[in-house]
Scaffold this motif. Sequence first.
Motif, PDB file in Angstrom:
ATOM      1  N   ALA A  58       0.838  -1.196   0.000  1.00 26.04           N
ATOM      2  CA  ALA A  58       0.000   0.000   0.000  1.00 26.04           C
ATOM      3  C   ALA A  58       0.873   1.247   0.000  1.00 26.04           C
ATOM      4  N   TYR A  59       1.954   1.217   0.754  1.00 21.45           N
ATOM      5  CA  TYR A  59       2.901   2.344   0.742  1.00 21.45           C
ATOM      6  C   TYR A  59       3.471   2.521  -0.664  1.00 21.45           C
ATOM      7  N   GLY A  60       3.864   1.411  -1.298  1.00 17.29           N
ATOM      8  CA  GLY A  60       4.469   1.463  -2.629  1.00 17.29           C
ATOM      9  C   GLY A  60       3.548   1.994  -3.704  1.00 17.29           C
ATOM     10  N   ILE A  61       2.252   1.909  -3.482  1.00 19.98           N
ATOM     11  CA  ILE A  61       1.292   2.461  -4.436  1.00 19.98           C
ATOM     12  C   ILE A  61       1.448   3.983  -4.548  1.00 19.98           C
ATOM     13  N   TYR A  62       1.890   4.611  -3.453  1.00 20.10           N
ATOM     14  CA  TYR A  62       1.936   6.072  -3.396  1.00 20.10           C
ATOM     15  C   TYR A  62       3.342   6.665  -3.335  1.00 20.10           C
ATOM     16  N   LYS A  63       4.318   5.880  -2.879  1.00 28.24           N
ATOM     17  CA  LYS A  63       5.632   6.456  -2.653  1.00 28.24           C
ATOM     18  C   LYS A  63       6.708   5.390  -2.844  1.00 28.24           C
ATOM     19  N   PRO A  64       7.889   5.754  -3.371  1.00 27.94           N
ATOM     20  CA  PRO A  64       8.973   4.777  -3.550  1.00 27.94           C
ATOM     21  C   PRO A  64       9.539   4.320  -2.200  1.00 27.94           C
ATOM     22  N   ASN A  65      10.281   3.224  -2.262  1.00 29.19           N
ATOM     23  CA  ASN A  65      11.022   2.698  -1.112  1.00 29.19           C
ATOM     24  C   ASN A  65      10.145   2.310   0.081  1.00 29.19           C
ATOM     25  N   PRO A  66       9.236   1.379  -0.113  1.00 32.07           N
ATOM     26  CA  PRO A  66       8.433   0.909   1.030  1.00 32.07           C
ATOM     27  C   PRO A  66       9.283   0.268   2.131  1.00 32.07           C
ATOM     28  N   GLU A  67      10.559  -0.053   1.813  1.00 35.61           N
ATOM     29  CA  GLU A  67      11.456  -0.599   2.828  1.00 35.61           C
ATOM     30  C   GLU A  67      11.618   0.369   3.996  1.00 35.61           C
ATOM     31  N   SER A  68      11.300   1.646   3.759  1.00 40.56           N
ATOM     32  CA  SER A  68      11.457   2.649   4.815  1.00 40.56           C
ATOM     33  C   SER A  68      10.459   2.467   5.952  1.00 40.56           C
ATOM     34  N   ILE A  69       9.420   1.634   5.750  1.00 37.19           N
ATOM     35  CA  ILE A  69       8.438   1.418   6.820  1.00 37.19           C
ATOM     36  C   ILE A  69       8.450  -0.038   7.294  1.00 37.19           C
ATOM     37  N   LEU A  70       9.585  -0.700   7.178  1.00 38.52           N
ATOM     38  CA  LEU A  70       9.682  -2.084   7.658  1.00 38.52           C
ATOM     39  C   LEU A  70       9.372  -2.177   9.154  1.00 38.52           C
ATOM     40  N   SER A  71       9.786  -1.178   9.913  1.00 42.99           N
ATOM     41  CA  SER A  71       9.530  -1.201  11.350  1.00 42.99           C
ATOM     42  C   SER A  71       8.027  -1.190  11.636  1.00 42.99           C
ATOM     43  N   GLN A  72       7.294  -0.287  10.986  1.00 44.35           N
ATOM     44  CA  GLN A  72       5.845  -0.198  11.224  1.00 44.35           C
ATOM     45  C   GLN A  72       5.129  -1.444  10.716  1.00 44.35           C
ATOM     46  N   ALA A  73       5.579  -1.976   9.573  1.00 48.10           N
ATOM     47  CA  ALA A  73       4.982  -3.211   9.054  1.00 48.10           C
ATOM     48  C   ALA A  73       5.223  -4.360  10.020  1.00 48.10           C
ATOM     49  N   ALA A  74       6.442  -4.430  10.567  1.00 44.28           N
ATOM     50  CA  ALA A  74       6.754  -5.479  11.541  1.00 44.28           C
ATOM     51  C   ALA A  74       5.895  -5.341  12.792  1.00 44.28           C
ATOM     52  N   ALA A  75       5.552  -4.108  13.167  1.00 42.19           N
ATOM     53  CA  ALA A  75       4.699  -3.886  14.335  1.00 42.19           C
ATOM     54  C   ALA A  75       3.366  -4.613  14.182  1.00 42.19           C
ATOM     55  N   ILE A  76       2.816  -4.583  12.967  1.00 44.18           N
ATOM     56  CA  ILE A  76       1.542  -5.257  12.713  1.00 44.18           C
ATOM     57  C   ILE A  76       1.694  -6.764  12.864  1.00 44.18           C
ATOM     58  N   GLU A  77       2.786  -7.308  12.355  1.00 47.05           N
ATOM     59  CA  GLU A  77       3.013  -8.753  12.459  1.00 47.05           C
ATOM     60  C   GLU A  77       3.215  -9.173  13.912  1.00 47.05           C
ATOM     61  N   VAL A  78       3.941  -8.366  14.670  1.00 52.37           N
ATOM     62  CA  VAL A  78       4.168  -8.672  16.082  1.00 52.37           C
ATOM     63  C   VAL A  78       2.841  -8.618  16.841  1.00 52.37           C
ATOM     64  N   PHE A  79       2.040  -7.588  16.582  1.00 54.86           N
ATOM     65  CA  PHE A  79       0.735  -7.496  17.246  1.00 54.86           C
ATOM     66  C   PHE A  79      -0.150  -8.686  16.880  1.00 54.86           C
ATOM     67  N   HIS A  80      -0.187  -9.039  15.592  1.00 52.36           N
ATOM     68  CA  HIS A  80      -1.004 -10.168  15.142  1.00 52.36           C
ATOM     69  C   HIS A  80      -0.617 -11.451  15.876  1.00 52.36           C
ATOM     70  N   ASN A  81       0.681 -11.697  15.988  1.00 55.50           N
ATOM     71  CA  ASN A  81       1.132 -12.916  16.654  1.00 55.50           C
ATOM     72  C   ASN A  81       0.909 -12.866  18.166  1.00 55.50           C
ATOM     73  N   PHE A  82       0.954 -11.676  18.731  1.00 56.82           N
ATOM     74  CA  PHE A  82       0.570 -11.513  20.139  1.00 56.82           C
ATOM     75  C   PHE A  82      -0.877 -11.976  20.353  1.00 56.82           C
ATOM     76  N   THR A  83      -1.782 -11.566  19.460  1.00 57.28           N
ATOM     77  CA  THR A  83      -3.180 -11.978  19.608  1.00 57.28           C
ATOM     78  C   THR A  83      -3.323 -13.489  19.454  1.00 57.28           C
ATOM     79  N   LEU A  84      -2.546 -14.084  18.547  1.00 57.76           N
ATOM     80  CA  LEU A  84      -2.615 -15.528  18.356  1.00 57.76           C
ATOM     81  C   LEU A  84      -2.130 -16.273  19.603  1.00 57.76           C
ATOM     82  N   MET A  85      -1.058 -15.742  20.217  1.00 57.34           N
ATOM     83  CA  MET A  85      -0.506 -16.381  21.404  1.00 57.34           C
ATOM     84  C   MET A  85      -1.534 -16.419  22.525  1.00 57.34           C
ATOM     85  N   HIS A  86      -2.235 -15.313  22.711  1.00 56.39           N
ATOM     86  CA  HIS A  86      -3.247 -15.260  23.764  1.00 56.39           C
ATOM     87  C   HIS A  86      -4.523 -16.011  23.361  1.00 56.39           C
ATOM     88  N   ASP A  87      -4.900 -15.956  22.091  1.00 62.16           N
ATOM     89  CA  ASP A  87      -6.069 -16.708  21.624  1.00 62.16           C
ATOM     90  C   ASP A  87      -5.891 -18.203  21.858  1.00 62.16           C
TER      91      ASP A  87
END
Length: 333
Positions: A58-87
């Motif tokens: 989605a970032y790449g649709i609007y701006k070059p170098n989506p690698e610049s938001i790897l940290s924020q993207a990883a935040a979503i994956e970490v949160f998702h797996n947190f919910t799975l761990m508790h579920d």
Amino acid sequence: MTEKSHAHALLGKLEDYIRNEFPVDAGIGKSPRELYEPITYILGLDGKRIRPLLSLLAYGIYKPNPESILSQAAAIEVFHNFTLMHDDIMDNAPLRRGKKAVHMKWNNNVAILSGDVMLVKAYDLLLPTASDKLGEVIRLFNKTASEVCEGQQFDMNFESLESVHEEEYLNMIRLKTAVLLGFSLQLGALLAGAEKSDAQKLYDFGVNIGVGFQLKDDLLDVFADQEKFGKQVGGDIISNKKTFLLIKAMELAKGEDAEALNYWLSLTEFDKEEKVKAVHKIYEKLGIKAFTEAKMNSYFEAGFAQYEAIHYKNKDYFHELKKITQDLIHREK
């Protein structure tokens, strides 16, 4: 670049980023080891990384170098797996992606505490966001996180209810599953500086597609080809899980069909294969597959209508995100 190269390259960089943030030897230099090893463990269980990938594309649709938001993207994956761990604790699930769930490999207390650290780490990974966007990102993340918890509570409530209405179920899966997909897309667009109207369309696209994905899962659990599905067909029937299919069947079944369905739902001891076949037969008689497909497709169609209405800047990323979503829709497992 080939059509699939953006996603392939971004997934590789995302995996490297997550491994660097949560190395296998996480316990070395971090104490107590038992707190950090489960985090590395669950993040290494071959997740598809769909949510962070959606953010990056989605970032790449609007701006070059989506690698610049790897940290924020990883935040979503970490949160998702947190919910799975508790579920998994709440569901007493023995397995996660074919391996022991964290609470089974360690124990409930370890899984709860490690999950808590994952939630804190998700916030930490959002911090590189530019100061003019950070407040909105945190606000939207908090809204999404609360809604995911609401969805989980509704799902647990449904277990003790005799009946659940169709709209109640659709709202539950919207909250539990779909809003995080929507936020993933919205986050990538916002970080790229997209118009808020486009970010909202991407959010709505993700939510509609997410509801459709869950209806697809409900459908596959009953009607999938066993060899392609990769797990037992009919698991939802065996457990009396209130999926869209069962809710619709309970609404439509009359006379002997209603009696037969209630009979199988009331049993505490039964032959699993016999129950699956019997309920499957009722579903076929009532046309439940067609009802589910129609509802599922209505969400997919609404989602893609919203997606086609956005004002993209990079057509390669636009078309690749669309294709990845379509491939998920047409999956058979």
